[in-house]
Design a protein around this motif. Structure first.
Motif, short mmCIF file in Angstrom:
data_model
loop_
_atom_site.label_atom_id
_atom_site.label_comp_id
_atom_site.label_asym_id
_atom_site.label_seq_id
_atom_site.Cartn_x
_atom_site.Cartn_y
_atom_site.Cartn_z
N GLN A 41 -0.33 -2.63 23.11
CA GLN A 41 0.58 -2.05 24.06
C GLN A 41 -0.11 -2.08 25.42
OE1 GLN A 41 1.36 1.99 23.13
NE2 GLN A 41 3.44 1.93 23.91
N VAL A 42 0.57 -2.54 26.46
CA VAL A 42 -0.03 -2.63 27.78
C VAL A 42 0.56 -1.54 28.67
CG1 VAL A 42 -0.34 -4.09 29.80
CG2 VAL A 42 -0.39 -5.09 27.53
N ILE A 43 -0.33 -0.79 29.29
CA ILE A 43 0.08 0.29 30.19
C ILE A 43 -0.45 -0.02 31.57
CG2 ILE A 43 -0.12 2.75 30.69
CD1 ILE A 43 -0.56 3.20 27.71
N LYS A 44 0.40 0.01 32.55
CA LYS A 44 -0.04 -0.23 33.92
C LYS A 44 -0.64 1.07 34.47
CE LYS A 44 3.36 -3.75 35.06
NZ LYS A 44 4.50 -4.07 35.92
N VAL A 50 1.74 7.57 38.42
CA VAL A 50 3.04 8.22 38.62
C VAL A 50 3.19 9.40 37.67
CG1 VAL A 50 5.54 7.88 38.38
CG2 VAL A 50 4.16 6.15 39.54
N ALA A 51 2.81 9.20 36.41
CA ALA A 51 2.92 10.28 35.42
C ALA A 51 2.02 11.46 35.78
CB ALA A 51 2.57 9.74 34.03
N THR A 85 -4.57 13.06 42.23
CA THR A 85 -4.87 11.67 41.91
C THR A 85 -5.56 10.93 43.06
OG1 THR A 85 -2.68 10.99 42.67
CG2 THR A 85 -2.92 11.49 40.32
N ILE A 86 -6.02 11.65 44.05
CA ILE A 86 -6.63 11.01 45.23
C ILE A 86 -7.86 10.19 44.84
CG2 ILE A 86 -7.76 11.44 47.44
CD1 ILE A 86 -5.93 13.93 47.68
#
Length: 169
Positions: A116-119, A125-126, A134-135
């Motif tokens: 499974q590929v996750i960007k 975004v999540a 997320t900085i």
């Protein structure tokens, strides 16, 4: 940027009611997923190029018993397995303590599984939706992209220069 993750759809859990088969499959998958390089008794014997007859004699068991243990060493005599491992020159920790078929199936599942590929952008975004900071991750990804671009440009430049050198000669 993408991360490949193995699917967890075939997860096996153990409890008090688990059968020997479940335990063998669990141990095989656990060994393969943790990159432990476990081998079967048959593979250990074949690695040292010994016949079943010679190996059985070294362990003090019959050839028929050794052949059974090579298929499933879950119920094997620990002391005889230890003698076999010493004869083969390996540690008992490297021998899969279950069915040979389970270990081979676990290896096949890992090597042929659909990944499974996750960007990473989707992960960002999540995390933002969850209210996480997320900085630092964003700046790390930007630096990674820049270094990737620089390496790609250098590789292209070096490739063109080498192509020109070979065509001139």
């Amino acid at each position: 940027m993408k991360i490949a993750i193995l699917p967890a759809s075939n997860a096996i859990t153990l409890n008090r009611n688990s059968t020997r088969e479940d335990r063998s499959k669990y141990l095989a998958r656990l060994a393969v997923s943790n990159n432990r390089h476990m081998i079967t008794l048959r593979e250990a014997r074949e690695n040292v190029r010994v016949t079943t007859k010679k190996a059985a004699e070294a362990a003090g068991i019959t050839e028929r018993t050794l052949k059974k243990w090579e298929i499933d060493c879950g119920r094997a005599n620990t002391f005889a397995i230890d003698r076999l491992c010493r004869y083969y020159g390996i540690s008992m920790d490297h021998v899969h303590p279950g069915k040979e078929a389970d270990l081979l199936a676990a290896r096949r599942a890992v090597s042929t599984s659909d990944r499974q590929v996750i960007k990473l952008e989707d992960v960002l975004v999540a995390l933002k939706k969850m209210g996480r900071d997320t900085i630092a991750l964003e700046s790390f990804l930007e630096e990674l992209d820049k270094s990737w671009e620089a390496e790609t440009k250098n590789a292209l430049a070096i490739g063109v220069a080498k192509a020109l050198e070979t065509s001139v000669m």
